[in-house]
Design an enzyme around this catalytic site. Structure first.
Site, PDB file in Angstrom:
ATOM      1  N   ASN A   7      23.701  22.211  60.062  1.00 20.64           N
ATOM      2  CA  ASN A   7      24.251  23.471  60.546  1.00 20.64           C
ATOM      3  C   ASN A   7      23.865  23.579  62.011  1.00 20.64           C
ATOM      4  OD1 ASN A   7      24.920  26.103  61.198  1.00 20.64           O
ATOM      5  ND2 ASN A   7      23.829  27.041  59.496  1.00 20.64           N
ATOM      6  N   LYS A  14      19.980  22.967  62.192  1.00 19.81           N
ATOM      7  CA  LYS A  14      19.291  23.103  60.917  1.00 19.81           C
ATOM      8  C   LYS A  14      19.733  21.967  59.995  1.00 19.81           C
ATOM      9  CE  LYS A  14      19.187  28.177  61.067  1.00 19.81           C
ATOM     10  NZ  LYS A  14      19.597  29.414  60.367  1.00 19.81           N
ATOM     11  N   ARG A  91      28.377  22.578  58.502  1.00 22.96           N
ATOM     12  CA  ARG A  91      28.900  23.934  58.558  1.00 22.96           C
ATOM     13  C   ARG A  91      29.805  24.056  59.781  1.00 22.96           C
ATOM     14  NH1 ARG A  91      26.097  29.514  60.517  1.00 22.96           N
ATOM     15  NH2 ARG A  91      27.674  30.945  59.719  1.00 22.96           N
ATOM     16  N   HIS A 180      30.680  34.065  57.171  1.00 26.04           N
ATOM     17  CA  HIS A 180      29.657  34.037  56.113  1.00 26.04           C
ATOM     18  C   HIS A 180      30.252  33.615  54.763  1.00 26.04           C
ATOM     19  CE1 HIS A 180      27.485  37.161  58.779  1.00 26.04           C
ATOM     20  NE2 HIS A 180      26.901  35.984  58.965  1.00 26.04           N
ATOM     21  N   HIS A 208      25.940  40.786  53.477  1.00 21.50           N
ATOM     22  CA  HIS A 208      25.139  39.701  54.040  1.00 21.50           C
ATOM     23  C   HIS A 208      24.528  40.249  55.327  1.00 21.50           C
ATOM     24  CE1 HIS A 208      24.459  35.335  55.199  1.00 21.50           C
ATOM     25  NE2 HIS A 208      24.317  35.954  56.356  1.00 21.50           N
ATOM     26  N   ILE A 209      23.235  40.583  55.263  1.00 21.21           N
ATOM     27  CA  ILE A 209      22.596  41.294  56.369  1.00 21.21           C
ATOM     28  C   ILE A 209      21.494  40.430  56.972  1.00 21.21           C
ATOM     29  CG2 ILE A 209      21.580  43.458  57.125  1.00 21.21           C
ATOM     30  CD1 ILE A 209      24.245  43.801  55.671  1.00 21.21           C
ATOM     31  N   ARG A 241      24.574  42.290  68.164  1.00 21.09           N
ATOM     32  CA  ARG A 241      26.009  42.531  68.257  1.00 21.09           C
ATOM     33  C   ARG A 241      26.333  43.957  67.838  1.00 21.09           C
ATOM     34  NH1 ARG A 241      27.936  37.264  65.030  1.00 21.09           N
ATOM     35  NH2 ARG A 241      25.714  36.845  64.866  1.00 21.09           N
ATOM     36  N   ARG A 284      13.926  43.135  62.264  1.00 23.27           N
ATOM     37  CA  ARG A 284      13.882  44.392  61.528  1.00 23.27           C
ATOM     38  C   ARG A 284      12.471  44.743  61.079  1.00 23.27           C
ATOM     39  NH1 ARG A 284      18.513  42.237  62.261  1.00 23.27           N
ATOM     40  NH2 ARG A 284      20.425  43.269  61.578  1.00 23.27           N
ATOM     41  N   ARG A 285      11.603  43.734  60.915  1.00 19.14           N
ATOM     42  CA  ARG A 285      10.216  44.031  60.542  1.00 19.14           C
ATOM     43  C   ARG A 285       9.510  44.788  61.668  1.00 19.14           C
ATOM     44  NH1 ARG A 285       9.158  37.849  58.954  1.00 19.14           N
ATOM     45  NH2 ARG A 285      10.359  37.751  60.894  1.00 19.14           N
ATOM     46  N   GLU A 387      23.400  28.876  50.981  1.00 19.64           N
ATOM     47  CA  GLU A 387      24.546  28.257  51.638  1.00 19.64           C
ATOM     48  C   GLU A 387      24.453  26.742  51.623  1.00 19.64           C
ATOM     49  OE1 GLU A 387      25.618  31.178  55.246  1.00 19.64           O
ATOM     50  OE2 GLU A 387      23.464  30.952  54.888  1.00 19.64           O
TER      51      GLU A 387
END
Length: 449
Positions: A7, A14, A91, A180, A208-209, A241, A284-285, A387
């Protein structure tokens, strides 16, 4: 058969090495900062200590060669020779309208990808570079392309058509494509298993967050709408975004500030989203920690992101005519209870009643959990995506000549008794850290005693 999946992003690569005969992952990793000073590979093999090594990678050719060298390293590697790799899955973010399923890559397929690069300028060039580099390093094996957009080719024209001059679609391909796809395919099939239903009689909304984020409406097992559009910029509030905005805003701000089109594109893609709202956070943490300490912009970011998801859940429940479940997946979807709380708040009228204790417990990549109450008619599941497994199974089937579009093809993870061996081996540690987690792990109905 050993299969390698790649990917490739603009500055990363990856990978996963998978042994089809044993159904086990042999190695995973990522090369970061490709084309940038300070390139590094982070490499993991089950049962071995993680490897992290700085190594110059001025292009994807060097990055993929580094991956190959690491995989066969006598001490840190996973295989004796790259001759053991019999196929490579790649991918590809954007396949345009031409590709409705995964394909074996040849020169004609690569040329088609090049012809639509303008539809995904941040993604497809890197995907193409990765394929070209891998074909150079591994010329004697089949290379397969697994496209994010293929899953969404079932959308009806009323869902993918924009209210713009129709010639823009006819002549330039301007329409909703969605992304996604491999994640949505996996989680849609797994949701049907958890519900004990035929996948083609199942309606779900999947969120899918992650840093990139989108929602998909799945009706009778196929995608009928999705929040991302021509590009991955539309829809939800994301890491950097903006998602949905008034399309007049860019023109307004360009006139007010003198920003160039390039400046505006960069701002909408890389300086907006939760970073734009908080003015300093993407992870987000970090946002949750700051909100807990009273940071008002951090709390606003959580509320706004969750609210946007909630609006899409309601819209897509209407679009499908009613849903069996809501699914959360990807990094934030799997490990972000605060965003999930806001996203599901006030939806009991739809039959969705969140269980706050279950929601707080559900923070694992190694099990599928339920975060609604037992009497909630519509379930909310947290399903860790996979995935790489979709890519691996598509690649294997393509090489064997047994592959078809997903409506005519059955994946291993659609079976009620499917078990991801690596996750099953790790979930015990998660349960030890979070007492009560074991009580919310979902067992597919067909496999209950």
């Amino acid at each position: 058969m050993i299969i390698l999946t790649l990917n490739c992003g603009s500055s990363s690569a990856k990978y996963q090495l998978y042994d089809w005969s044993t159904k086990k992952g042999l190695a995973t990793g990522i090369v970061e900062r490709v084309g940038i000073e300070g390139s590094v590979i982070i490499h993991k093999v089950p049962g071995k200590e993680e490897l992290k090594v700085l190594h110059p990678c001025p292009s994807h050719v060097e990055a993929i060669q580094l991956i190959m060298d690491t995989l066969v390293d006598p001490e840190k590697g996973a295989i004796a020779s790259m001759d053991e790799v019999k196929a490579v899955g790649h991918r590809v973010v954007h396949g345009g309208e031409k590709f409705k399923k995964s394909v074996i890559v040849d020169d004609a397929v690569l040329e088609e990808f090049r012809s639509i690069q303008s539809l995904a300028p941040l993604h497809n060039p890197a995907n193409i570079m990765g394929i070209e580099a891998a074909r150079t390093v591994l010329p004697g094996v089949p290379h397969c392309a697994i496209m994010d957009t293929a899953w969404h080719q079932t959308m009806p024209s009323m869902a993918y058509t924009y209210a713009l001059p129709y010639s823009w679609y006819r002549d330039h391909g301007v329409r909703r494509y969605g992304f996604h796809g491999t994640s949505f395919l996996y989680t849609a099939k797994r949701a049907a298993v958890l519900l004990g239903k035929d996948p083609f009689e199942t309606n779900v909304v999947i969120a899918h967050i992650g840093n990139g984020a989108s929602v998909c409406a799945v009706k009778n097992g196929v995608s009928v709408d999705t929040s991302m559009g021509l590009t991955p910029l539309e829809g939800l509030i994301m890491g950097t975004r903006c998602g949905d905005i008034d399309p007049a805003i860019p023109f307004y701000m360009m006139n007010r500030t003198g920003m160039s089109p390039a400046d505006m594109e960069n701002t909408l893609n890389k300086k907006s989203g939760v970073l734009g709202i908080t003015e300093r956070f993407v992870d987000r943490r970090d946002i949750e920690d700051a909100a807990a300490q009273g940071d008002e912009l951090a709390q606003l970011s959580i509320d706004a992101e969750g609210y946007r998801i909630r609006k899409y859940i309601g819209a897509y429940a209407a679009a499908t005519g009613g849903i069996d479940a809501v699914v959360f997946t990807a990094g934030v979807g799997e490990r972000g209870p605060q965003v999930r709380t806001v996203a599901l708040r006030g939806l009991s009228y739809m039959g969705i009643t969140i269980d706050e204790e279950r929601n707080e417990l559900s923070m694992t990549r190694n099990a599928e959990t339920v975060i609604t109450t037992d009497d909630s008619p519509v379930k909310a599941f947290v399903i860790p995506t996979d995935e790489e497994l979709v890519m691996t199974e598509d690649t294997y089937a393509l090489v064997q000549g047994t592959y078809d579009v997903h409506t005519n093809f059955t994946y291993s993870f659609q079976k009620p008794d499917y078990v991801n061996a690596e996750r099953a081996a790790s979930v015990g540690k998660d349960c030890a850290k979070r007492p009560g987690l074991d009580k919310i792990i979902v067992t597919p109905p067909a496999s209950k005693a």
